[in-house]
Design an enzyme around this catalytic site. Structure first.
Site, short mmCIF file in Angstrom:
data_model
loop_
_atom_site.label_atom_id
_atom_site.label_comp_id
_atom_site.label_asym_id
_atom_site.label_seq_id
_atom_site.Cartn_x
_atom_site.Cartn_y
_atom_site.Cartn_z
N THR A 590 0.89 -1.28 -0.08
CA THR A 590 0.08 0.01 0.12
C THR A 590 0.89 1.19 -0.01
O THR A 590 1.93 1.36 0.63
CB THR A 590 -0.99 0.00 1.11
N ASP A 704 5.66 -4.60 -15.82
CA ASP A 704 4.19 -4.25 -15.35
C ASP A 704 3.85 -2.62 -15.73
O ASP A 704 3.34 -1.72 -15.01
CB ASP A 704 3.83 -4.31 -13.68
#
Ligand code: NAG
Ligand code: NAG
Ligand code: NAG
Ligand code: NAG
Ligand code: NAG
Ligand code: NAG
Ligand code: NAG
Ligand code: NAG
Length: 891
Positions: A590, A704
């Site tokens: 996070t 990614d």
């Protein structure tokens, strides 16, 4: 229309004033009559607006009245007095209580009138905040001049600065600020650039117009030529949401005398500088009833090139249409409106606006430093000619102040020398707010009291000098004492006072002027005398990296030198206010928003348990990543690794968020990126990837690439995030299929067969990004059945046109040639086999070409970009369909 001739030809007859009614100024208007006595006001005869004294906006300068010879009856009161600035290179007015991010029109007016009895009309620069606005070159004592700028604020105040040049003393007669809706001039006036007005012409009008006829108080000069004829209507035009052009301006127009004669406007490059970029806006709407046998149809030519050959303009009755065009690199610029062969009526023009596009590249000093410096300045009444921004532009930085740039290129104050400045009393707490201060010299003043503990906040201080303050306690507060003991602080004190109280007999300048009142009308010359544009770069653009290296021991006891900052878990708690604000959840954990003590905003990525790995590998990776620096990669500022199991990476915070948020419908507040902005972002991202593939050793495959991992800063510059992580954190990761080897929709199909990711896998994903940016659709479209974006685009193009593919929100505002190019590139990136895909360097050069297509040489495309939708509106309207302004898409 030669601009120079035009400016000076515009003589405006001012009516004798009959009665002056005061009325409430509209909200947000700031009207300042410079040089009138403190707290007094004047009501402007023309606009009935109340002008206030400039006293509360500036604390330097001297008031004068213009010489009686130049006071003619009917001359607006605001020109009778000036404020003049003999001292200091830069003197600034501060307009406060504005709202950040809003758009304003600012106008500065000047009439010399030999106020100083030196017959020396000056030249000087004006700046808006830290950015160059223009050069004022007063040609003579009579005549009033003004310059206007349309700008977007970045904070809640604006500074208007007068900067000395080679001749005479800067002065100013009046200063006006008018709020504009942010939707006006939205393609051209924004955070990155301002518009400096060169001319605003109301063709067919018989006199100058401003407030209250124009609610934004723009000044519209009546403009006509004897080869033109004036036409007008008493009917009202539809409202215009793009420029807020008043109906009364549209209601008058000029047409040429015959159908064969073209309507021409031309002007030279500003300041003889061919690089100046002009923005020309033509406002066109039919004012006459056209019988069914007649047709008014014309083509628009820009510097000899037809703006588009396949359709011609047919103005719509009482509907404000517009065409805009950017132009640069011409010896002379011209616009020509020519009737088509079928037209029975001559071309017409209702109004035009000519601006110089002025980039706003300066970044102001960190606001905390500015606030602290202003407190210090007022508290000690420092008399060093400090005005405007302390650091920017560099050549005007405050004397005694030294600055550097932090990791996000924001100027910070690192040294302050107030030696022998007559400071008296205690040391104020604002010194403690200059958190990046490295050197503080307060020697030879009359400071008294203790060295307060807030000085401990100066954690970077290496030099402190308080010599020659005879009545000050020399005991250091504990923090600084510690720094001194550690050998990190050089401390000077003692010594006799050299300080002597400055004498307080200020010379008062009194000027008594008797003004003869002659009751005749006056010709007032209004001209735009701005020499534009030439902007200064704030700095060399280099990123100053955080030099806070740390020597650490890894688990094997080896010393690891890491060129980035080390944080503990406690630090992170403080920085993020106990992990209060989560700003995203990425593949590895996070992300929280935080702020370093220096004020720098950061993004703290707290790694999930699943992404964790051994200390040794982690440190090795951090070391590797901290050495990778590129303009288009999100910089790593530091990391956290402590015995408590904290593993985190601290990155520069990108205030613009991710590219994805600009492309989804969900975030309705996100601004719509223009086509050019999209191309720039894509180019930035491609350059970042190219760097990873080619410049890093060993090369880094991102693995990614997606729009969520392309982040934007406040200038909309794109930087790639999360690079290097997939390799580092692959091993222990349990969600390998989604987080490490890419995200569905972006994943290289070849990976399925070979299980090997190469740089061509990044290219594949980047192809999907290209398509997303063009279409604003997600990589997998959720419809009745899911379909890949690549397939969808292919389907659309085989049965439709480019317009069926492009993001609805920029329809009519994109350049079709470059859009084609981008889609073709994307398709080649998404080839099934990696060998057929291009490499990143090819993509970079192709994207550069696209950008050039959009704004470089082919400026014709630019005009199509911003006006084709309105042009279509004009056409459809001709066919008799009713059309609301800004109504549904007409295609
Ligand atoms: C102007 O007004 C302010 C605040 O009302 C007051 O403090 C100041 O003394 C006034 N100045 C003059 C010259 O009247
Ligand atoms: C300008 O500087 C001179 C000399 O330093 C000083 O005497 C004068 O008062 C200053 N004038 C203003 C308006 O600050
Ligand atoms: C307009 O500009 C073009 C290109 O600069 C030039 O070739 C042409 O002669 C100009 N036309 C007029 C009427 O000035
Ligand atoms: C002129 O009108 C004719 C007949 O309506 C049409 O075919 C032709 O395309 C028109 N020409 C132009 C330049 O619009
Ligand atoms: C100094 O910092 C404190 C908090 O750290 C803040 O409350 C204060 O407003 C700041 N003062 C100035 C002049 O910036
Ligand atoms: C501060 O300025 C004075 C004179 O202007 C100079 O003598 C002194 O060396 C300066 N201090 C530092 C730390 O540079
Ligand atoms: C020294 O400072 C103290 C306050 O800190 C004050 O009371 C005293 O008058 C000062 N002495 C001189 C000589 O200025
Ligand atoms: C001309 O204008 C460009 C762009 O505005 C600027 O970069 C350049 O410095 C200017 N050249 C001169 C000689 O003023």
């Amino acid at each position: 229309m030669n601009m120079r001739v035009l400016c000076f030809r515009s003589l405006v007859f001012i009516q004798l004033l009959l009665l002056v009614f005061s009325q409430d100024n509209p909200p947000g208007f700031i009207s300042i009559d410079c040089g009138i006595p403190s707290n007094s006001t004047n009501v402007d005869e023309d606009t009935k607006l109340t002008y206030v004294s400039d006293d509360q906006f500036i604390d330097t300068g001297v008031n004068y009245k213009i010489a009686p010879d130049y006071v003619t009856d009917g001359l607006s009161t605001k020109y009778l007095t000036v404020r003049s600035f003999p001292n200091g290179t830069r003197n600034c007015y501060a307009l406060t209580s504005l709202s950040a991010g809003s758009k304003y029109l600012v106008r500065a007016a000047f009439m010399y009138g030999n106020y100083d009895n030196k017959n020396n009309p000056p030249n000087f620069d004006i700046h808006l905040g830290v950015n160059y606005w223009g050069t004022v070159d007063i040609p003579g004592p009579d005549g009033a001049y003004f310059s206007e700028i349309i700008a977007t604020t970045t904070s809640d105040y604006l500074q208007v600065c007068l900067v000395k040049k080679d001749r005479g003393t800067p002065f100013i007669s009046a200063l006006e600020l008018r709020p504009l809706l942010t939707t006006l001039y939205k393609d051209d006036a924004n955070a990155a650039q301002s518009l400096v007005c060169s001319y605003r012409g109301n063709t067919g009008a018989s006199s100058q117009l401003r407030y209250p006829d124009d609610p934004y108080d723009r000044i519209w000069m009546d403009y006509t030529l004897n080869t033109w004829t004036d036409i007008s209507t008493t009917s009202t035009f539809d409202p215009d949401t793009d420029f807020g052009i008043p109906s009364i301006v549209m209601q008058t127009a000029a047409a040429t005398l015959s159908v064969q004669q073209s309507l021409e406007l031309s002007w030279p490059p500003a300041n003889n500088n061919k690089s100046t970029v002009f923005l020309v806006i033509l406002h066109i709407g039919e004012v006459q009833d056209i019988s069914s046998d007649d047709l008014r149809q014309f083509d628009i030519f820009w510097n000899g090139i037809a703006y588009a050959s396949y359709t011609s303009v047919v103005p719509y009755k009482l509907y404000p249409g517009w065409f805009s065009y950017r132009s640069t690199d011409h010896d002379e610029h011209n616009v020509s409106l020519r009737a088509t062969s079928n037209s029975t009526l001559p071309p017409l023009l209702n109004a035009f606006e000519l601006y110089v596009i002025t980039p706003t590249t300066g970044i102001p000093t960190y606001s905390g430093d500015v606030a602290a410096m202003n407190k210090i300045k007022t508290n000690y009444q420092v008399n060093k000619g400090w005005s405007g921004d302390p650091c920017v532009p560099t050549e005007l930085s405050w004397s005694g102040v030294t600055c550097t740039f932090d990791s996000s290129n924001i100027p910070r104050i690192t040294s302050l020398n107030l030696s022998s400045c007559g400071l008296t009393g205690a040391i104020v707490s604002s010194f403690g707010n200059l958190s990046t201060l490295d050197s503080l010299d307060l020697s030879y003043n009359d400071l008294s009291g203790k060295l307060p503990t807030f000085l401990d906040q100066l954690s970077a201080l290496t030099y402190l000098d308080i010599t020659g303050n005879s009545n000050i306690s020399t005991t250091l507060p504990p923090g600084l004492q510690q720094r001194k003991q550690d050998g990190n602080l050089m401390y000077r004190f003692g010594g006799a006072s050299r300080y002597s109280r400055p004498s307080n007999n200020k010379t008062k300048i009194l000027i008594a002027v008797i003004i003869p009142v002659v009751c005749v009308g006056v010709l007032l010359l209004l001209a735009c005398l701005i020499k534009s544009s030439g902007f200064r770069r704030l700095a060399n653009g280099e990123e100053i990296r955080n030099k806070n290296s740390a020597d650490l021991e890894d688990s094997n006891g080896n010393i690891v030198q890491i060129d980035s900052q080390h944080f503990t878990y406690k630090d992170l708690q403080k920085i993020t206010n106990n992990f209060e604000k989560s700003i995203g959840k990425g593949g590895f954990g996070t992300v929280y928003h935080g702020q370093l003590y220096s004020g720098t905003q950061v993004a703290v990525k707290l790694l999930d348990n699943s992404s964790r790995q051994g200390t040794r590998e982690f440190l090795a990776e951090v070391r590797h990543l901290s050495r990778i620096h590129h303009r288009n990669l999100v910089p790593l500022i530091g990391y956290c690794k402590d015995g408590l199991g904290c593993m985190a990476l601290v990155y520069e915070y990108m205030s613009g968020g991710s590219l994805r948020t600009y492309l989804t419908d969900k975030d309705r507040n996100a601004r719509v990126l223009s086509w050019e902005e999209r191309l720039r972002i894509l180019l930035d991202a491609a350059q970042g990837l190219l760097y990873l593939h080619r410049e890093c050793d060993p090369p880094i495959i991102h693995r990614d690439v997606k729009t969520e991992n392309i982040l934007l800063n406040h200038m909309l510059e794109a930087k790639i995030a999360d690079f290097g992580l997939s390799k580092a954190f692959r091993d222990n990761c349990t969600h390998m299929s989604t987080t490490v080897a890419g995200t569905p929709g972006y994943l290289d199909p070849e990976y399925n067969s070979s299980s090997q990711l190469t740089e061509k896998s990044d290219v594949y994903s980047f192809g999907v990004v290209l398509l997303e940016v063009v279409t604003a659709k997600p990589p997998i479209i959720d419809g009745r059945n899911k379909i890949r974006l690549t397939r969808w685009v292919h389907q659309q193009l085989t049965k439709g046109s480019m317009d069926d593919v492009v993001d609805m929100r920029i329809l009519g505002r994109y350049d079709i040639n470059s859009a084609w190019k981008v889609v073709q590139l994307a398709m080649s990136c998404c080839s099934e086999t990696s060998a057929q895909r291009p490499v990143m360097s090819h993509l970079v050069s192709e994207l550069k070409d696209c950008l050039e297509l959009v704004h470089g040489t082919s400026s014709v495309m630019d005009s199509v970009r911003s006006s084709s939708s309105r042009r279509i509106a004009l056409e459809v309207a001709k066919n008799g369909e009713s059309l609301l302004p800004d109504g549904p898409s007409v295609r």
